[in-house]
Design a protein around this motif. Structure first.
Motif, PDB file in Angstrom:
ATOM      1  N   ASP B  61      90.689  15.715  27.412  1.00  0.00           N
ATOM      2  CA  ASP B  61      90.733  15.763  28.874  1.00  0.00           C
ATOM      3  C   ASP B  61      91.133  17.174  29.318  1.00  0.00           C
ATOM      4  OD1 ASP B  61      93.455  16.090  28.522  1.00  0.00           O
ATOM      5  OD2 ASP B  61      93.933  13.992  28.924  1.00  0.00           O
ATOM      6  N   ASP B  95      94.671   5.279  26.036  1.00  0.00           N
ATOM      7  CA  ASP B  95      95.096   5.151  27.436  1.00  0.00           C
ATOM      8  C   ASP B  95      96.284   6.078  27.684  1.00  0.00           C
ATOM      9  OD1 ASP B  95      97.445   3.925  26.557  1.00  0.00           O
ATOM     10  OD2 ASP B  95      96.705   1.898  26.903  1.00  0.00           O
ATOM     11  N   ASP B  96      96.758   6.085  28.912  1.00  0.00           N
ATOM     12  CA  ASP B  96      97.813   7.039  29.291  1.00  0.00           C
ATOM     13  C   ASP B  96      99.087   6.854  28.486  1.00  0.00           C
ATOM     14  OD1 ASP B  96      96.152   8.119  31.030  1.00  0.00           O
ATOM     15  OD2 ASP B  96      97.100   7.377  32.872  1.00  0.00           O
ATOM     16  N   ASN B 115      79.845  11.259  30.307  1.00  0.00           N
ATOM     17  CA  ASN B 115      80.500  10.095  30.921  1.00  0.00           C
ATOM     18  C   ASN B 115      79.513   9.381  31.837  1.00  0.00           C
ATOM     19  OD1 ASN B 115      83.015   8.672  31.214  1.00  0.00           O
ATOM     20  ND2 ASN B 115      83.066   9.410  33.346  1.00  0.00           N
ATOM     21  N   ASP B 142      84.203   4.245  32.007  1.00  0.00           N
ATOM     22  CA  ASP B 142      84.292   5.522  32.722  1.00  0.00           C
ATOM     23  C   ASP B 142      85.601   6.188  32.309  1.00  0.00           C
ATOM     24  OD1 ASP B 142      84.799   7.563  34.492  1.00  0.00           O
ATOM     25  OD2 ASP B 142      83.890   6.558  36.209  1.00  0.00           O
ATOM     26  N   ASP B 144      86.845   8.985  33.208  1.00  0.00           N
ATOM     27  CA  ASP B 144      87.579   9.658  34.280  1.00  0.00           C
ATOM     28  C   ASP B 144      88.551   8.706  34.971  1.00  0.00           C
ATOM     29  OD1 ASP B 144      86.163  11.862  33.611  1.00  0.00           O
ATOM     30  OD2 ASP B 144      84.600  11.581  35.150  1.00  0.00           O
ATOM     31  N   THR B 145      88.143   7.440  35.111  1.00  0.00           N
ATOM     32  CA  THR B 145      89.000   6.493  35.851  1.00  0.00           C
ATOM     33  C   THR B 145      89.692   5.499  34.914  1.00  0.00           C
ATOM     34  OG1 THR B 145      87.068   5.048  36.079  1.00  0.00           O
ATOM     35  CG2 THR B 145      87.505   6.602  37.896  1.00  0.00           C
ATOM     36  N   HIS B 147      88.321   3.021  33.610  1.00  0.00           N
ATOM     37  CA  HIS B 147      87.848   1.697  34.026  1.00  0.00           C
ATOM     38  C   HIS B 147      86.670   1.294  33.130  1.00  0.00           C
ATOM     39  CE1 HIS B 147      85.577  -0.842  37.274  1.00  0.00           C
ATOM     40  NE2 HIS B 147      86.271  -1.619  36.464  1.00  0.00           N
ATOM     41  N   ASP B 169      86.359  -6.777  33.958  1.00  0.00           N
ATOM     42  CA  ASP B 169      86.833  -5.424  34.285  1.00  0.00           C
ATOM     43  C   ASP B 169      88.138  -5.172  33.530  1.00  0.00           C
ATOM     44  OD1 ASP B 169      85.409  -6.362  37.061  1.00  0.00           O
ATOM     45  OD2 ASP B 169      85.321  -4.175  36.818  1.00  0.00           O
ATOM     46  N   TRP B 171      91.282  -2.020  33.429  1.00  0.00           N
ATOM     47  CA  TRP B 171      91.821  -0.712  33.824  1.00  0.00           C
ATOM     48  C   TRP B 171      92.820  -0.367  32.741  1.00  0.00           C
ATOM     49  CZ3 TRP B 171      90.651  -4.763  36.919  1.00  0.00           C
ATOM     50  CH2 TRP B 171      89.715  -4.537  37.949  1.00  0.00           C
ATOM     51  N   ASN B 173      94.468   2.169  31.658  1.00  0.00           N
ATOM     52  CA  ASN B 173      95.722   2.904  31.867  1.00  0.00           C
ATOM     53  C   ASN B 173      96.769   2.042  32.549  1.00  0.00           C
ATOM     54  OD1 ASN B 173      94.759   5.300  30.692  1.00  0.00           O
ATOM     55  ND2 ASN B 173      93.618   5.749  32.568  1.00  0.00           N
ATOM     56  N   GLU B 174      96.331   0.941  33.147  1.00  0.00           N
ATOM     57  CA  GLU B 174      97.309   0.053  33.815  1.00  0.00           C
ATOM     58  C   GLU B 174      97.489  -1.240  33.025  1.00  0.00           C
ATOM     59  OE1 GLU B 174      94.768   1.603  37.428  1.00  0.00           O
ATOM     60  OE2 GLU B 174      95.630  -0.396  37.763  1.00  0.00           O
TER      61      GLU B 174
END
Lengths: 150, 196
Positions: B61, B95-96, B115, B142, B144-145, B147, B169, B171, B173-174
């Motif tokens: 990144d 992930d983060d 991407n 994706d 970038d997000t 997701h 779906d 997410w 990072n969450e």
């Protein structure tokens, strides 16, 4: 029924949201949950699971109309029906809490109040006029004599 | 009648002959070893400008942290649409929180600029630690997000539990996932023997 506790829990809904951090699984949208003879309907059902992923606690919340639960205690017994703004089902203890606007119909008897608790296997009912959050509603019971129930 | 000594080849001559013969044999063997390159893929997007075999691709990144790794036996890039196509890709998505999500499929593409990552055919995504695994036909991620979403019916499993829906779906990072439309959950009790 006694076999209910070992039956799988099946759920139908519009959506499921899982949050690993909060450890929650929330079904929303016309939720219908079934475990053997027990059936639960609500707008939102939150399921808590243990480390093995097994369901331990189910919290059902009605929106617009109350959440509803029914269960057949024994093959020869009539179905027990319960309503509440919130219904909490403790899977391991086989205990149901009907919270706010609570109502239970059991073999011709009815119980109304702010809070009604029902033990599925022992078929014991406890009603209170106040919930933990301070909501109050007088307890009303209508007990039908044995003869007229036949 | 023996050849006169002048005409008789000297030992050096025989030595040179042997060396030449050996060189010829080695060259012959060496050529047979070169595995013929795979067929040049032709594609609606035109001729590739490069392709790689036996690839491990790591992407970083803007802060220089690795966030995605792709392993594939064969990868082809076409300049016309700036799309990279991969065979049986295995992806690792960080992930983060540094957790690794595993993803794979029969075919994969990295869109323009690398991407999104799209996995087609037996697409799979595994959530870390919690043991969630998702199976679908087409999965898009994706970077970038953070997701990921499915464009086909999806089945999510954890231990004995399974839940299906028309769309999935995540997410990453969450640590959140969602199934929508016609959701059917199956949560069996864990047997005592299995539990002990």
């Amino acid at each position: 029924l006694e076999s209910d506790a070992n039956a799988p829990i099946k759920v139908a809904a519009d959506r499921l949201d899982l949050d690993d951090r909060a450890g929650t699984a929330v079904y929303t949208g016309d939720v219908e949950m079934q475990q053997g003879s027990m059936r639960l309907t609500a707008e939102r059902v939150e399921i808590e699971r243990n480390a093995q992923g097994e369901v331990t606690l189910v919290t059902a919340i009605g929106e617009g109309e109350r959440a509803y639960i029914e269960q057949k205690p024994a093959p020869e017994d009539p179905v027990v029906k319960g309503w509440g703004n919130t219904i909490v089902y403790h899977a391991a203890e086989r205990r149901v809490e009907l919270i706010e606007n609570a109502e239970l119909h059991q073999a011709g008897d009815t119980f109304n109040g702010a809070y009604v608790e029902y033990f599925l296997d022992r078929r014991v009912v406890q009603a209170r006029s106040e919930t933990q959050s301070g909501e109050s509603e007088r307890v009303r019971m209508t007990l039908t004599p044995e003869q007229s129930q036949q | 009648m023996a050849l006169p000594s002048i005409l008789r080849p000297s030992p050096k001559f025989w030595l040179a002959l042997i060396v030449l013969a050996l060189g010829g044999i080695l060259t012959f063997i060496d050529q047979r070893d070169v595995s013929l390159p795979g067929p040049i893929p032709s594609d609606a997007a035109g001729e590739p400008d490069y392709y790689l075999e036996g690839v491990q691709l790591t992407r970083f990144d803007t802060q220089g942290r690795p966030h995605q790794r792709l392993e594939t036996p064969r990868l082809v890039h076409t300049p016309e649409d700036d799309v990279t196509r991969a065979e049986t890709p295995d992806a690792r998505l960080l992930d983060d929180e540094g957790r690794i999500w595993f993803a794979s499929g029969d075919k994969g593409t990295l869109g323009p600029g690398g991407n999104p990552l799209t996995l087609r055919g037996n697409a799979m995504l595994k959530a870390p630690e919690e043991g969630w695994r998702l199976d679908t036909h087409t999965l898009v991620y994706d970077a970038d997000t953070g997701h990921a979403w499915s464009e086909s019916e999806a089945l999510l499993r954890q231990y004995e539990q399974r839940v299906r829906g028309e769309r999935f779906d995540a997410w990453i990072n969450e640590g959140r996932m969602r199934l929508t439309d016609n959701v059917r959950g199956f949560h069996p009790p864990i047997d005592e023997e299995q539990e002990s």
